[in-house]
Design a protein around this motif. Structure first.
Motif, PDB file in Angstrom:
ATOM      1  N   LEU A  53      46.357  34.292  42.288  1.00  0.00           N
ATOM      2  CA  LEU A  53      46.784  35.424  41.470  1.00  0.00           C
ATOM      3  C   LEU A  53      46.522  36.740  42.208  1.00  0.00           C
ATOM      4  O   LEU A  53      45.679  36.799  43.103  1.00  0.00           O
ATOM      5  N   PRO A  54      47.225  37.816  41.797  1.00  0.00           N
ATOM      6  CA  PRO A  54      47.035  39.099  42.490  1.00  0.00           C
ATOM      7  C   PRO A  54      45.829  39.887  42.001  1.00  0.00           C
ATOM      8  O   PRO A  54      45.706  41.067  42.317  1.00  0.00           O
ATOM      9  N   PHE A  55      44.965  39.281  41.203  1.00  0.00           N
ATOM     10  CA  PHE A  55      43.695  39.900  40.816  1.00  0.00           C
ATOM     11  C   PHE A  55      42.592  38.867  41.019  1.00  0.00           C
ATOM     12  O   PHE A  55      42.853  37.661  41.141  1.00  0.00           O
ATOM     13  N   SER A  56      41.356  39.349  41.073  1.00  0.00           N
ATOM     14  CA  SER A  56      40.253  38.421  41.309  1.00  0.00           C
ATOM     15  C   SER A  56      38.983  38.922  40.642  1.00  0.00           C
ATOM     16  O   SER A  56      38.855  40.100  40.299  1.00  0.00           O
ATOM     17  N   PHE A  57      38.051  37.995  40.444  1.00  0.00           N
ATOM     18  CA  PHE A  57      36.731  38.298  39.910  1.00  0.00           C
ATOM     19  C   PHE A  57      35.845  37.089  40.179  1.00  0.00           C
ATOM     20  O   PHE A  57      36.307  36.034  40.662  1.00  0.00           O
ATOM     21  N   VAL A  58      34.588  37.253  39.874  1.00  0.00           N
ATOM     22  CA  VAL A  58      33.636  36.148  39.964  1.00  0.00           C
ATOM     23  C   VAL A  58      33.008  35.974  38.592  1.00  0.00           C
ATOM     24  O   VAL A  58      32.580  36.956  37.961  1.00  0.00           O
ATOM     25  N   TYR A  59      32.975  34.721  38.092  1.00  0.00           N
ATOM     26  CA  TYR A  59      32.359  34.449  36.791  1.00  0.00           C
ATOM     27  C   TYR A  59      31.336  33.337  36.943  1.00  0.00           C
ATOM     28  O   TYR A  59      31.663  32.225  37.356  1.00  0.00           O
ATOM     29  N   ASN A 132      32.424  41.848  40.397  1.00  0.00           N
ATOM     30  CA  ASN A 132      33.449  42.098  41.418  1.00  0.00           C
ATOM     31  C   ASN A 132      34.855  42.009  40.827  1.00  0.00           C
ATOM     32  O   ASN A 132      35.730  41.312  41.348  1.00  0.00           O
ATOM     33  N   LEU A 133      35.082  42.741  39.745  1.00  0.00           N
ATOM     34  CA  LEU A 133      36.390  42.726  39.092  1.00  0.00           C
ATOM     35  C   LEU A 133      37.370  43.552  39.916  1.00  0.00           C
ATOM     36  O   LEU A 133      37.212  44.767  40.060  1.00  0.00           O
ATOM     37  N   LEU A 134      38.383  42.904  40.446  1.00  0.00           N
ATOM     38  CA  LEU A 134      39.405  43.567  41.269  1.00  0.00           C
ATOM     39  C   LEU A 134      40.774  43.303  40.648  1.00  0.00           C
ATOM     40  O   LEU A 134      41.352  42.224  40.827  1.00  0.00           O
ATOM     41  N   PRO A 135      41.324  44.243  39.915  1.00  0.00           N
ATOM     42  CA  PRO A 135      42.645  44.013  39.319  1.00  0.00           C
ATOM     43  C   PRO A 135      43.767  43.883  40.345  1.00  0.00           C
ATOM     44  O   PRO A 135      44.822  43.333  40.033  1.00  0.00           O
ATOM     45  N   LEU A 136      43.548  44.392  41.563  1.00  0.00           N
ATOM     46  CA  LEU A 136      44.494  44.157  42.656  1.00  0.00           C
ATOM     47  C   LEU A 136      43.729  43.600  43.845  1.00  0.00           C
ATOM     48  O   LEU A 136      42.816  44.234  44.371  1.00  0.00           O
ATOM     49  N   ASP A 137      44.111  42.396  44.244  1.00  0.00           N
ATOM     50  CA  ASP A 137      43.509  41.739  45.411  1.00  0.00           C
ATOM     51  C   ASP A 137      44.615  40.890  46.025  1.00  0.00           C
ATOM     52  O   ASP A 137      44.802  39.729  45.669  1.00  0.00           O
ATOM     53  N   VAL A 138      45.380  41.496  46.961  1.00  0.00           N
ATOM     54  CA  VAL A 138      46.628  40.895  47.428  1.00  0.00           C
ATOM     55  C   VAL A 138      46.775  41.058  48.931  1.00  0.00           C
ATOM     56  O   VAL A 138      46.539  42.153  49.463  1.00  0.00           O
TER      57      VAL A 138
END
Length: 678
Positions: A53-59, A132-138
């Motif tokens: 996906l074009p966004f990323s995070f760690v949970y 590390n919430l990144l709504p754009l990670d592409v």
């Protein structure tokens, strides 16, 4: 002093102008369907089930890809209007109840897409740690041989370099990080708009951020074949309580092929078509305001009588104002400055015994609307909020931060400001913001290491609700966003307000010329101030919004010149809605020329501004224009002399237009009008 006549100086310095393609300028905003289709295909690939996906995070220590693979996916689509399609993709973790929702907007008329990611705890206990919430990670694909150039702008430093355009080459293994690292002001360091170009400058992608707080963006080429772009909040490490929901910054991606000028004008078109606020359902028109701020310490020493006197004097001199600007200091004070008692939001009864309504009524009777300044987020010692509701604020010093993240505080401020706008009959609301908010958010973060970023997020959510609710209650009211001069010019604010005062570095001609040059590529509606009646000063500050800061009580000022300059502005101001083209290199040096043009292909009209600065030794030069149709003829009029010539588009694009100055500093305003239009 000896002045050398140089005929080719602008052909040497106008690097952007020399590279003009002789194609129809209408293509700058008439977007080919193939580009729109390519953008849609990219979005489909990015959000394909099972793909990255074009966004990323760690949970809870898991990457978003790993976590989401175990979630249930629900997709809901619908249309916002004829040009926008909405899609909500909701991922639900059956074990914890954590819901991740990405709300996507696709555009039918531009190769653009945007989204916001939401996180909600639908469980009965607090969630694990989100970080590390990144709504754009592409990664954007490149040819391995491509040179990549990143175009970005300085922010509102309140200095001469405000909004300066920057261009840097990203070589292999190189990276660049920019962001809002300065005290929580979202655009104090850099504007959150970026244009990365490659393939010899014929392809690229523009990215943007909507977040009225702290954000960061990184661009790196750690692999030859990709440009990795990551955008997000500066600091996020938090859990969610049951029922709690948060959001990320808004991100926008727009693709382009062709030229960078065309790309930036496509962006301007998108801003006008889909982003600028529309009070009463209409785009804001260029407006003329005036204030007495320079003569009464904003309004700290002002009274209702002098405000009325200033209005009357402008009108007596034939200066027709759209708005009278009532600035900071209209509330009670203890004799210190206009910053006294911020948080006591009612008119000072000593100086305004009949409230500000007396001034508004006086202005309205003469066809002038009213504008009123607020700074709700700053609360100073002794004010009503400070003394009566400290629980609505963050911090414990003599200056505190009003917390929009507190629902009770948000409701009170919304109702109170709404009632003031009604009781004082205010037509335009001005939202200022000069608080070092990160100090207060950091203090909250220190209280719980597992709630890093939550205070900022809740404040942003509350602030945007506040702005939206004011607009809902006053649907015909325009809102101005100031923020200590240009420090909150991100996309979420720009969808709700316009910057009528774009920088606190004001009036000085060279710096303000640079502001217009740098800002116009991204933000098509902004304003500056005029405090001297000369053609050079006026045109240096000429913008869609002009704020007159003159002492209108002075009766021997050069009002005939002011009326003439305003009449010229009124003639051309509609063309601010068109395309913007730099015609020279950007520079703040005092010994060069700087110039640009605005042009509307749909009307065939535009104007050129050229400035010969005080230290320049050049009195004549040629500069190629842009955006014209080479097959058409244009009337070119010097608006000072009213002398006109008919020239072909091909000649203006190729051979250029000659400018001749008789002094330095001096300015030229040239009207361009297509002839033989059907």
């Amino acid at each position: 002093m000896f002045r050398k006549r140089v005929f080719l100086i602008l052909l040497a310095s106008c690097g952007l102008a020399v590279s003009l393609s002789a194609k129809k300028a209408e293509a700058s905003v008439a977007v080919p369907q193939s580009q729109i289709d390519a953008c849609r295909a990219w979005v489909d690939r990015q959000f394909a089930v099972g793909g990255p996906l074009p966004f990323s995070f760690v949970y809870d220590g898991k990457s978003s890809g790993e976590f989401l693979s175990g979630c249930k996916l629900k997709v809901k689509t619908g249309s916002a209007d004829a040009a926008r399609e909405r899609e909500a993709r909701t991922y639900t973790d059956p074990a914890s109840g954590l819901e991740v929702r990405c709300e996507i907007v696709r555009y039918a008329d531009y190769p653009a897409v945007e989204w916001v990611v939401y996180f909600k705890n639908n469980g009965r206990t607090k969630t694990g740690i989100l970080e590390n919430l990144l709504p754009l990670d592409v990664p954007f694909g490149l040819d391995g041989k491509d040179d990549v150039y990143l175009n970005y702008n300085e922010g509102g430093h309140s200095g001469a370099k405000d909004f300066q355009p920057n261009r840097m080459k990203l070589g292999r293994q190189e990276a660049k990080e920019v962001g809002a690292f300065w005290y929580g002001f979202p655009t104090a360091e850099n504007l959150p708009f970026f244009n990365a170009e490659w393939n010899g400058g014929t392809r690229g992608v523009m990215t943007a951020v909507g977040w009225p707080a702290q954000w960061k963006a990184s661009f790196d080429r750690k692999a030859d074949t990709t440009l990795n772009v990551r955008i997000g909040q500066i600091k996020t490490r938090l859990y969610l309580e049951p029922g709690e929901e948060i959001r990320t910054p808004l991100v926008v991606v727009m693709f382009w092929n062709g030229t960078r000028d065309a790309a930036q004008n496509m962006w301007r078109g998108w801003m006008y078509d889909h982003n600028l606020p529309r009070p009463g359902g209409r785009l804001p028109e260029p407006i003329l305001e005036a204030a007495s701020s320079a003569y009464f310490a904003e309004m700290f020493h002002a009274t209702d009588k002098d405000q009325m006197e200033f209005i009357d004097r402008y009108l007596e001199e034939g200066v027709k104002l759209d708005y009278w600007w009532m600035d900071a200091g209209w509330y009670p004070n203890r004799g210190g400055s206009w910053q006294d008692l911020l948080g006591t939001w009612y008119p000072d009864p000593k100086r305004y015994p009949n409230g500000l309504r007396a001034i508004s009524d006086h202005a309205h009777a003469k066809g002038v609307r009213s504008l009123l300044w607020f700074e709700p987020e700053r609360v100073t010692a002794g004010s009503w909020i400070y003394e009566n509701h400290p629980e609505w604020t963050l911090g414990d010093g003599t200056t505190r931060f009003f917390n929009y993240g507190n629902p009770e505080a948000l409701a009170w401020m919304t109702d109170h400001v709404d009632s003031l706008l009604k009781s004082e009959d205010i037509d335009l609301y001005r939202q200022d913001f000069a608080v070092m908010s990160s100090d207060y958010w950091n203090e909250e973060d220190r209280k719980n290491p597992d709630r890093q970023g939550i205070a900022e997020i809740k404040h942003v959510i509350g602030y945007l609700k506040y702005m939206d609710e004011l607009q809902r209650r006053h649907p015909g009211m325009l809102i101005d966003i100031c923020a200590a001069g240009g420090k909150r010019l991100e996309l979420e604010n720009l969808r709700r307000a316009v910057p009528l005062w774009r920088s606190d570095y004001a009036f000085e001609p060279v710096g303000v010329q640079g502001q217009t040059y740098g800002l116009s590529a991204w933000i098509p509606f902004s304003g500056a101030g005029v405090n001297r009646i000369t053609a050079y000063d006026f045109r240096s500050n000429m913008s869609p919004s002009i704020v007159l800061n003159l002492d209108s009580r002075v009766k021997d000022a050069d009002y005939p010149l002011l009326r003439r300059l305003l009449a010229q502005w009124e003639e051309v101001r509609g063309d601010y809605r068109g395309d913007f083209y730099p015609l020279t290199a950007y520079s703040l040096q005092d010994d060069v020329w700087i110039g640009w043009m605005f042009f509307r292909p749909e009307t065939g009209t535009g104007f050129v501004q050229m400035f010969n600065r005080a230290g320049s030794i050049y009195d004549s030069g040629v500069c190629r224009l842009k955006g014209l149709d080479p097959q058409k003829r244009y009337r070119v009029t010097d608006m000072d002399t009213q002398q006109s010539v008919l020239l072909g588009g091909q000649e203006l694009l190729g051979q250029g237009l000659r400018f001749t100055f008789t002094q330095a500093p001096e300015s030229k305003l040239i009207r361009i009008s297509e002839v033989d239009r059907p």
